[in-house]
Design an enzyme around this catalytic site. Structure first.
Site, PDB file in Angstrom:
ATOM      1  N   GLU A 153      69.549 -25.412-105.623  1.00  0.00           N
ATOM      2  CA  GLU A 153      68.948 -26.007-106.826  1.00  0.00           C
ATOM      3  C   GLU A 153      67.417 -26.056-106.704  1.00  0.00           C
ATOM      4  OE1 GLU A 153      71.012 -29.749-107.743  1.00  0.00           O
ATOM      5  OE2 GLU A 153      72.176 -28.572-109.166  1.00  0.00           O
TER       6      GLU A 153
ATOM      7  N   ALA B  39      77.029 -37.795-105.613  1.00  0.00           N
ATOM      8  CA  ALA B  39      76.787 -38.892-106.550  1.00  0.00           C
ATOM      9  C   ALA B  39      78.082 -39.222-107.288  1.00  0.00           C
ATOM     10  CB  ALA B  39      75.704 -38.485-107.543  1.00  0.00           C
TER      11      ALA B  39
ATOM     12  N   ASN C  96      66.602 -53.403-102.381  1.00  0.00           N
ATOM     13  CA  ASN C  96      66.229 -51.979-102.350  1.00  0.00           C
ATOM     14  C   ASN C  96      64.781 -51.865-101.912  1.00  0.00           C
ATOM     15  OD1 ASN C  96      67.311 -49.239-103.046  1.00  0.00           O
ATOM     16  ND2 ASN C  96      65.484 -49.186-104.313  1.00  0.00           N
ATOM     17  N   LYS C  97      64.474 -50.770-101.214  1.00  0.00           N
ATOM     18  CA  LYS C  97      63.101 -50.693-100.676  1.00  0.00           C
ATOM     19  C   LYS C  97      62.050 -50.421-101.739  1.00  0.00           C
ATOM     20  CE  LYS C  97      63.753 -47.249 -97.510  1.00  0.00           C
ATOM     21  NZ  LYS C  97      63.635 -45.964 -96.810  1.00  0.00           N
TER      22      LYS C  97
ATOM     23  N   ASP D 236      76.928 -42.061 -99.531  1.00  0.00           N
ATOM     24  CA  ASP D 236      76.728 -41.085 -98.457  1.00  0.00           C
ATOM     25  C   ASP D 236      76.978 -41.641 -97.048  1.00  0.00           C
ATOM     26  OD1 ASP D 236      76.081 -39.336-100.437  1.00  0.00           O
ATOM     27  OD2 ASP D 236      73.995 -39.042 -99.865  1.00  0.00           O
TER      28      ASP D 236
HETATM   29  P1  FAD Z   1      71.309 -42.928-102.687  1.00  0.00           P
HETATM   30  O1  FAD Z   1      71.499 -42.536-104.109  1.00  0.00           O
HETATM   31  O2  FAD Z   1      70.501 -42.049-101.804  1.00  0.00           O
HETATM   32  O3  FAD Z   1      70.698 -44.412-102.665  1.00  0.00           O
HETATM   33  C1  FAD Z   1      70.352 -45.100-101.500  1.00  0.00           C
HETATM   34  C2  FAD Z   1      69.382 -46.203-101.885  1.00  0.00           C
HETATM   35  O4  FAD Z   1      69.145 -47.027-100.743  1.00  0.00           O
HETATM   36  C3  FAD Z   1      68.009 -45.691-102.331  1.00  0.00           C
HETATM   37  O5  FAD Z   1      67.594 -46.393-103.477  1.00  0.00           O
HETATM   38  C4  FAD Z   1      67.095 -45.998-101.139  1.00  0.00           C
HETATM   39  O6  FAD Z   1      65.758 -46.251-101.513  1.00  0.00           O
HETATM   40  C5  FAD Z   1      67.754 -47.274-100.593  1.00  0.00           C
HETATM   41  N1  FAD Z   1      67.501 -47.488 -99.172  1.00  0.00           N
HETATM   42  C6  FAD Z   1      67.693 -46.628 -98.153  1.00  0.00           C
HETATM   43  N2  FAD Z   1      67.397 -47.198 -96.986  1.00  0.00           N
HETATM   44  C7  FAD Z   1      66.987 -48.460 -97.269  1.00  0.00           C
HETATM   45  C8  FAD Z   1      66.573 -49.560 -96.467  1.00  0.00           C
HETATM   46  N3  FAD Z   1      66.495 -49.471 -95.138  1.00  0.00           N
HETATM   47  N4  FAD Z   1      66.236 -50.706 -97.085  1.00  0.00           N
HETATM   48  C9  FAD Z   1      66.323 -50.839 -98.440  1.00  0.00           C
HETATM   49  N5  FAD Z   1      66.727 -49.829 -99.244  1.00  0.00           N
HETATM   50  C10 FAD Z   1      67.053 -48.664 -98.664  1.00  0.00           C
HETATM   51  N6  FAD Z   1      75.586 -35.166-106.198  1.00  0.00           N
HETATM   52  C11 FAD Z   1      76.354 -34.910-107.294  1.00  0.00           C
HETATM   53  O7  FAD Z   1      77.473 -35.437-107.389  1.00  0.00           O
HETATM   54  N7  FAD Z   1      75.916 -34.085-108.278  1.00  0.00           N
HETATM   55  C12 FAD Z   1      74.696 -33.496-108.261  1.00  0.00           C
HETATM   56  O8  FAD Z   1      74.333 -32.748-109.194  1.00  0.00           O
HETATM   57  C13 FAD Z   1      73.859 -33.752-107.147  1.00  0.00           C
HETATM   58  N8  FAD Z   1      72.635 -33.206-107.087  1.00  0.00           N
HETATM   59  C14 FAD Z   1      71.796 -33.505-106.018  1.00  0.00           C
HETATM   60  C15 FAD Z   1      70.532 -32.937-106.014  1.00  0.00           C
HETATM   61  C16 FAD Z   1      69.684 -33.204-104.952  1.00  0.00           C
HETATM   62  C17 FAD Z   1      68.296 -32.596-104.959  1.00  0.00           C
HETATM   63  C18 FAD Z   1      70.113 -34.045-103.888  1.00  0.00           C
HETATM   64  C19 FAD Z   1      69.178 -34.346-102.727  1.00  0.00           C
HETATM   65  C20 FAD Z   1      71.386 -34.604-103.882  1.00  0.00           C
HETATM   66  C21 FAD Z   1      72.252 -34.332-104.964  1.00  0.00           C
HETATM   67  N9  FAD Z   1      73.535 -34.880-105.016  1.00  0.00           N
HETATM   68  C22 FAD Z   1      74.347 -34.616-106.102  1.00  0.00           C
HETATM   69  C23 FAD Z   1      74.026 -35.793-103.969  1.00  0.00           C
HETATM   70  C24 FAD Z   1      73.791 -37.251-104.415  1.00  0.00           C
HETATM   71  O9  FAD Z   1      72.460 -37.428-104.844  1.00  0.00           O
HETATM   72  C25 FAD Z   1      74.092 -38.263-103.309  1.00  0.00           C
HETATM   73  O10 FAD Z   1      75.410 -38.030-102.836  1.00  0.00           O
HETATM   74  C26 FAD Z   1      73.998 -39.680-103.879  1.00  0.00           C
HETATM   75  O11 FAD Z   1      72.640 -39.977-104.181  1.00  0.00           O
HETATM   76  C27 FAD Z   1      74.532 -40.721-102.882  1.00  0.00           C
HETATM   77  O12 FAD Z   1      74.433 -42.001-103.440  1.00  0.00           O
HETATM   78  P2  FAD Z   1      74.188 -43.258-102.494  1.00  0.00           P
HETATM   79  O13 FAD Z   1      74.290 -44.462-103.370  1.00  0.00           O
HETATM   80  O14 FAD Z   1      75.052 -43.180-101.288  1.00  0.00           O
HETATM   81  O15 FAD Z   1      72.699 -43.095-101.951  1.00  0.00           O
HETATM   82  P1  NAD Z   2      75.080 -29.273 -97.344  1.00  0.00           P
HETATM   83  O1  NAD Z   2      75.557 -29.825 -96.063  1.00  0.00           O
HETATM   84  O2  NAD Z   2      76.038 -29.193 -98.461  1.00  0.00           O
HETATM   85  O3  NAD Z   2      74.455 -27.828 -97.127  1.00  0.00           O
HETATM   86  C1  NAD Z   2      73.616 -27.541 -96.049  1.00  0.00           C
HETATM   87  C2  NAD Z   2      73.588 -26.045 -95.784  1.00  0.00           C
HETATM   88  O4  NAD Z   2      72.668 -25.798 -94.724  1.00  0.00           O
HETATM   89  C3  NAD Z   2      74.947 -25.505 -95.334  1.00  0.00           C
HETATM   90  O5  NAD Z   2      75.272 -24.386 -96.124  1.00  0.00           O
HETATM   91  C4  NAD Z   2      74.732 -25.162 -93.871  1.00  0.00           C
HETATM   92  O6  NAD Z   2      75.503 -24.050 -93.445  1.00  0.00           O
HETATM   93  C5  NAD Z   2      73.239 -24.844 -93.837  1.00  0.00           C
HETATM   94  N1  NAD Z   2      72.640 -24.991 -92.505  1.00  0.00           N
HETATM   95  C6  NAD Z   2      72.905 -25.957 -91.582  1.00  0.00           C
HETATM   96  N2  NAD Z   2      72.178 -25.740 -90.461  1.00  0.00           N
HETATM   97  C7  NAD Z   2      71.421 -24.632 -90.683  1.00  0.00           C
HETATM   98  C8  NAD Z   2      70.450 -23.935 -89.921  1.00  0.00           C
HETATM   99  N3  NAD Z   2      70.113 -24.294 -88.666  1.00  0.00           N
HETATM  100  N4  NAD Z   2      69.840 -22.843 -90.470  1.00  0.00           N
HETATM  101  C9  NAD Z   2      70.167 -22.448 -91.734  1.00  0.00           C
HETATM  102  N5  NAD Z   2      71.093 -23.069 -92.497  1.00  0.00           N
HETATM  103  C10 NAD Z   2      71.703 -24.172 -91.999  1.00  0.00           C
HETATM  104  O7  NAD Z   2      73.799 -30.170 -97.760  1.00  0.00           O
HETATM  105  P2  NAD Z   2      73.098 -30.322 -99.176  1.00  0.00           P
HETATM  106  O8  NAD Z   2      72.978 -29.024 -99.868  1.00  0.00           O
HETATM  107  O9  NAD Z   2      71.864 -31.114 -98.935  1.00  0.00           O
HETATM  108  O10 NAD Z   2      74.125 -31.230 -99.994  1.00  0.00           O
HETATM  109  C11 NAD Z   2      74.404 -32.564 -99.563  1.00  0.00           C
HETATM  110  C12 NAD Z   2      75.490 -33.135-100.436  1.00  0.00           C
HETATM  111  O11 NAD Z   2      75.008 -33.329-101.766  1.00  0.00           O
HETATM  112  C13 NAD Z   2      76.704 -32.237-100.542  1.00  0.00           C
HETATM  113  O12 NAD Z   2      77.860 -33.004-100.559  1.00  0.00           O
HETATM  114  C14 NAD Z   2      76.530 -31.554-101.872  1.00  0.00           C
HETATM  115  O13 NAD Z   2      77.774 -31.210-102.476  1.00  0.00           O
HETATM  116  C15 NAD Z   2      75.814 -32.615-102.680  1.00  0.00           C
HETATM  117  N6  NAD Z   2      74.972 -31.981-103.709  1.00  0.00           N
HETATM  118  C16 NAD Z   2      75.598 -31.637-104.871  1.00  0.00           C
HETATM  119  C17 NAD Z   2      74.868 -31.003-105.848  1.00  0.00           C
HETATM  120  C18 NAD Z   2      75.559 -30.630-107.148  1.00  0.00           C
HETATM  121  O14 NAD Z   2      76.725 -30.972-107.326  1.00  0.00           O
HETATM  122  N7  NAD Z   2      74.886 -29.946-108.057  1.00  0.00           N
HETATM  123  C19 NAD Z   2      73.507 -30.715-105.650  1.00  0.00           C
HETATM  124  C20 NAD Z   2      72.910 -31.062-104.437  1.00  0.00           C
HETATM  125  C21 NAD Z   2      73.673 -31.694-103.462  1.00  0.00           C
END
Ligand code: FAD
Ligand code: NAD
Length: 396
Positions: free
Chosen positions: A170, A313, A38-39, A297
């Site tokens: 959020e 997640a 991990n980075k 992702d």
């Molecule tokens: P990540 O959790 O992003 O982990 C990737 C890891 O890889 C990181 O530790 C990173 O540092 C490491 N990495 C990346 N590139 C490199 C590299 N080149 N070398 C070494 N290490 C590297 N989902 C939900 O289900 N419920 C929620 O409530 C929710 N809330 C969210 C709120 C926010 C603000 C955001 C941004 C996302 C939210 N999501 C939520 C979406 C969720 O966070 C992601 O879908 C989830 O983190 C994906 O997990 P992952 O393991 O694929 O990647």
């Molecule tokens: P998203 O793709 O779900 O939403 C992006 C939004 O940006 C869309 O509504 C889209 O229509 C809009 N958009 C795209 N291009 C645009 C433009 N040019 N101008 C204005 N609006 C534009 O992305 P996200 O919100 O970052 O979520 C990413 C993933 O993480 C999703 O799968 C989401 O379900 C998940 N997530 C879940 C939670 C939770 O469960 N509480 C919280 C955060 C993220």
């Protein structure tokens, strides 16, 4: 394979850390040589990042030292950045070395998708990591400080969030909670502050329950958010954004939450990928590469209607649990499990004490949804670190 098989896990986010934790429970000593790369030397709780980004929580609370989560007798941790994956040679190139593998797990997460919109990469902020959210938090505070020196620059107090998906909603809930405190700290009239949330689709949170979306918008509007729905951001410049209808919004702070794509290293590895995401087989392997698994992702799993499930997640954790047992099965030569996603619901926070959600076939809003969100967060801490982590990092 006469020697001990080598498993390399790339990424210690949700997918990677849960795979590693599961593996250390399921594998016997000397059954495999497991390396986690991990980075950073910490895991970050991405689902909390909207809070430190807005400054309503400390970034420290959204990170956990990786060595506190893994058993170093069973897993080697390497703090490094992956720069290339070479599946033909079964090698991973790091910034400072090379790793060979028998089984590879790619859990590198996603990257912001900017759809080629001019200026976004250069001028917008992204909620992606501890470092990126620290920058957003400091940047917001700095705008207030700068405004005190240049009171004619109202654009310093205008904040634009691009995209009203779950991340945008959020974050904006937290930002709206933070603004009154910043106004008090910097002696700024709250009436001068503007928060815009721009969404291209005809509604905020496209595809989510319309009644709950309406509720969320009302809550956020009461906190001072202005929605611009059904209009896309077309361009981003250092001094603001231009919308598809030509309107310009002057702002020094644009936070882009318009969507994510898979990790570029995945497509550069030569796998058949769509925007960095690979449609994995039912056992979570890359088609044609039985030794490479992808979770989180950078993977795509289709729903019954043949559309990709949203990358979450929740998805990454469920995949990691099946993946760990498939790695063990691969080593032991026993049958692999098929992955089936089971949604446990979706809950999104709208700032302090407010949230919306759908779970257990019911809708939740307000305080009950906020409580549910808290329980989901605590459950994750428990999965990765047991009661001690819940007590250390849980918000009660
Ligand atoms: P990540 O959790 O992003 O982990 C990737 C890891 O890889 C990181 O530790 C990173 O540092 C490491 N990495 C990346 N590139 C490199 C590299 N080149 N070398 C070494 N290490 C590297 N989902 C939900 O289900 N419920 C929620 O409530 C929710 N809330 C969210 C709120 C926010 C603000 C955001 C941004 C996302 C939210 N999501 C939520 C979406 C969720 O966070 C992601 O879908 C989830 O983190 C994906 O997990 P992952 O393991 O694929 O990647
Ligand atoms: P998203 O793709 O779900 O939403 C992006 C939004 O940006 C869309 O509504 C889209 O229509 C809009 N958009 C795209 N291009 C645009 C433009 N040019 N101008 C204005 N609006 C534009 O992305 P996200 O919100 O970052 O979520 C990413 C993933 O993480 C999703 O799968 C989401 O379900 C998940 N997530 C879940 C939670 C939770 O469960 N509480 C919280 C955060 C993220």
């Amino acid at each position: 394979m006469s020697r001990i098989p080598r498993i390399v896990i790339l990424g210690a986010g949700y997918g990677g850390i849960v795979t590693a934790i599961r593996l250390q429970k399921e594998l016997n000593y000397n059954e495999a040589d497991v390396t986690l790369v991990n980075k950073h030397d910490y895991h970050y709780i991405t689902t909390h990042l909207h809070m430190p980004a807005a400054g309503t929580d400390d970034p420290q609370n959204a990170r956990v030292n990786i060595l506190k989560l893994i058993d170093e007798f069973k897993i080697d941790f390497v703090k490094s950045t992956v720069v290339q994956i070479r599946p033909q040679e079964k090698k991973v190139i790091l910034e400072d070395g090379t790793l060979s593998y028998d089984y590879l797990v790619i859990a590198l997460g996603g990257e912001p998708e900017t759809f080629g919109i001019p200026g976004l990469k250069e001028h917008a902020h992204f909620i992606r990591s501890i470092n990126s959210v620290r920058l957003i938090r400091e940047h917001i505070e700095y705008q207030f400080a700068k405004f005190k020196k240049e009171p004619h620059r109202k654009d310093y107090l205008t904040f634009v969030v691009g995209g009203a998906g779950f991340t945008g909603i959020e974050f904006i809930g937290e930002l709206a909670d933070r603004i009154p405190k910043l106004c008090r700290t910097f002696d700024v009239d709250p009436g001068l502050v503007k928060i815009y949330n721009v969404e291209a689709a005809p509604t905020a949170l496209p595809g989510f329950d319309p009644e709950l979306v309406q509720y969320a918008m009302e809550v956020l509007q009461k906190k001072g958010v202005t929605f611009k729905i059904g209009t896309a951001i077309k361009e981003c410049a250092p001094d603001g954004i231009t919308l598809a209808d030509g309107e310009q919004i002057k702002s020094s702070t644009v936070v882009w939450t318009g969507g994510i794509r898979g990790n570029r290293l995945v497509e550069e590895a030569g796998f058949d990928a769509m925007r960095g995401r690979v449609k994995v087989d039912p056992n979570l392997r890359v088609p044609g590469h039985d030794d490479v698994f992808i979770v989180g992702d950078s993977s795509i799993v289709m729903n019954e209607e043949g559309r990709p499930y949203p990358p979450t997640a929740q998805m990454a954790i469920q995949q990691a649990e099946v993946l760990a047992s498939n790695l063990v099965a691969s080593i032991r030569g026993t049958p692999l499990k098929e992955f089936k996603y089971e949604s446990k619901g979706t809950v999104a926070s709208l700032g302090k004490g407010e949230a919306i959600g759908v779970a257990f076939n019911r809708k939740f809003k307000g305080n009950s949804a906020a409580m549910l969100k808290k329980i989901i967060d605590l459950r994750y801490l428990y999965i990765i670190g047991g009661i001690p982590l819940v007590l250390r990092k849980g918000h009660f």
